[in-house]
Design a protein around this motif. Structure first.
Motif, short mmCIF file in Angstrom:
data_model
loop_
_atom_site.label_atom_id
_atom_site.label_comp_id
_atom_site.label_asym_id
_atom_site.label_seq_id
_atom_site.Cartn_x
_atom_site.Cartn_y
_atom_site.Cartn_z
N PRO A 150 -11.44 5.26 -0.48
CA PRO A 150 -11.00 4.34 -1.65
C PRO A 150 -10.29 5.15 -2.58
O PRO A 150 -9.82 4.61 -3.85
N GLU A 151 -10.67 6.56 -2.90
CA GLU A 151 -10.09 7.20 -4.05
C GLU A 151 -8.62 7.37 -4.20
O GLU A 151 -8.08 7.63 -5.09
N TYR A 152 -7.76 6.77 -3.09
CA TYR A 152 -6.25 6.72 -3.17
C TYR A 152 -5.98 5.26 -3.17
O TYR A 152 -4.73 5.06 -3.25
N ARG A 153 -6.81 4.58 -3.66
CA ARG A 153 -6.39 3.12 -4.15
C ARG A 153 -6.03 2.90 -5.42
O ARG A 153 -6.74 3.82 -6.32
N PRO A 154 -4.88 2.21 -5.96
CA PRO A 154 -4.04 1.37 -5.03
C PRO A 154 -2.82 2.34 -4.62
O PRO A 154 -2.28 3.23 -5.49
N HIS A 155 -2.44 2.61 -3.28
CA HIS A 155 -1.41 3.11 -2.88
C HIS A 155 -0.30 2.17 -2.23
O HIS A 155 -0.36 1.78 -1.17
N LEU A 156 0.56 1.86 -3.30
CA LEU A 156 1.63 1.03 -2.88
C LEU A 156 3.21 1.46 -3.15
O LEU A 156 3.48 1.63 -4.18
N ASP A 157 3.57 2.11 -1.96
CA ASP A 157 4.62 3.07 -2.36
C ASP A 157 5.98 2.30 -2.54
O ASP A 157 5.92 1.09 -2.64
N GLU A 158 7.16 2.85 -2.54
CA GLU A 158 8.34 2.28 -2.76
C GLU A 158 8.77 1.14 -1.61
O GLU A 158 9.36 0.04 -1.81
N LYS A 159 8.29 1.48 -0.47
CA LYS A 159 8.53 0.28 0.65
C LYS A 159 7.67 -0.66 0.30
O LYS A 159 8.33 -1.95 0.25
N ALA A 160 6.55 -0.82 0.11
CA ALA A 160 5.80 -1.84 -0.44
C ALA A 160 6.18 -2.60 -1.56
O ALA A 160 6.22 -3.94 -1.52
N LEU A 161 6.78 -1.84 -2.64
CA LEU A 161 7.28 -2.21 -3.62
C LEU A 161 8.43 -3.11 -3.58
O LEU A 161 8.76 -4.23 -4.41
N ALA A 162 9.29 -2.64 -2.58
CA ALA A 162 10.34 -3.26 -2.27
C ALA A 162 10.08 -4.76 -1.70
O ALA A 162 10.84 -5.55 -1.93
N GLY A 163 8.95 -4.64 -1.05
CA GLY A 163 8.97 -6.00 -0.20
C GLY A 163 8.25 -6.86 -1.27
O GLY A 163 8.52 -8.20 -1.09
N ALA A 164 7.49 -6.68 -2.17
CA ALA A 164 6.86 -7.10 -3.33
C ALA A 164 7.94 -7.94 -4.19
O ALA A 164 8.11 -8.90 -4.43
N GLU A 165 9.08 -7.09 -4.24
CA GLU A 165 10.21 -7.47 -5.25
C GLU A 165 10.94 -8.83 -4.51
O GLU A 165 11.43 -9.66 -5.01
N LYS A 166 11.08 -8.47 -3.10
CA LYS A 166 11.85 -9.70 -2.22
C LYS A 166 11.07 -10.90 -2.46
O LYS A 166 11.50 -12.02 -2.26
N LEU A 167 9.69 -10.84 -2.41
CA LEU A 167 8.87 -12.03 -2.50
C LEU A 167 8.61 -12.35 -3.91
O LEU A 167 7.87 -13.34 -4.08
N GLY A 168 9.25 -11.81 -4.89
CA GLY A 168 9.15 -12.11 -6.28
C GLY A 168 7.65 -11.86 -6.91
O GLY A 168 7.19 -12.66 -7.86
N LEU A 169 7.04 -11.03 -6.23
CA LEU A 169 5.80 -10.59 -6.71
C LEU A 169 5.88 -9.34 -7.84
O LEU A 169 7.05 -8.80 -7.97
#
Length: 209
Positions: A150-169
């Motif tokens: 859990p010490e590495y939370r949150p790990h949302l890298d470029e690929k994850a954030l690209a998905g968020a952008e496509k979903l309007g998140l």
């Protein structure tokens, strides 16, 4: 139902889970996650990588000792059964990596965790020392291992954030992380990566193109 709830329902299976890895903070499952990260580092479909990892474990190659001691030809054949490509180079990398796990970390990647001491840059540096595990593979490992480290939370890298952008998140990792429980962050990261790659996931969730 919120977009994130729909996303988790539709695509919230971690890649470790898809590969049949019951991820825990224990030597064998952590090693299997390392293998999966190597397999997914190459430009192959995620399903090929997870299937190849499952095939290796089912064949008895789920620990660094077993991978190191296996015949090179048997590992090549195992990857081939999963229709994985680049089997020869990958087998060599896996066997060299298994030896490194044993020599550098005493066969236990929890020692790597201790050495990194919660610093993601240090963790990535240790990970990319493994053969054929570059920055992409390191991100995969950290995205998944945050479920049990859990010490590495949150790990949302470029690929994850690209998905968020496509979903309007939100495309800020901290803001995204606030919307789920900590234990769900690895699932959210995997789901967002799938949303980035897969039009069908975005259609099911209702995100934008």
């Amino acid at each position: 139902m919120s977009t994130i709830d729909s996303l988790l329902d539709e695509a919230g299976q971690t890649f470790a889970d898809e590969a049949g890895i019951a991820l825990r903070d224990e030597p064998a499952p952590l090693y299997r996650l390392l293998v999966l990260s190597v397999l997914l580092s190459r430009r192959v479909q995620a399903k090929l990588g997870t299937r190849a990892c499952r095939e290796l474990v089912d064949a008895g190659y789920g620990t660094p000792e077993r991978v190191r001691d296996a015949s090179w030809e048997d590992v090549v054949a195992t990857l081939g059964r999963a229709k994985y490509t680049g089997t020869e180079q990958t087998t060599t990398a896996l066997q060299e990596g298994a030896q490194r796990v044993l020599d550098e970390w005493g066969g236990d990647l929890r020692r790597l965790r201790k050495a990194a001491d919660g610093d993601v840059a240090t963790l990535r540096e240790h990970l990319t020392a493994f053969p054929r595990l570059g920055p992409v593979g390191a991100d995969i490992f950290v995205r998944e291992v945050q479920a049990v480290w859990p010490e590495y939370r949150p790990h949302l890298d470029e690929k994850a954030l690209a998905g968020a952008e496509k979903l309007g998140l939100p495309t800020d990792a901290g803001k995204l992380a606030e919307q789920v429980a900590g234990d769900d962050l690895a699932r959210l990261a995997a789901a967002l990566v799938r949303a980035d790659r897969d039009d069908q996931v975005r259609e099911e969730v209702g995100g934008d193109d």
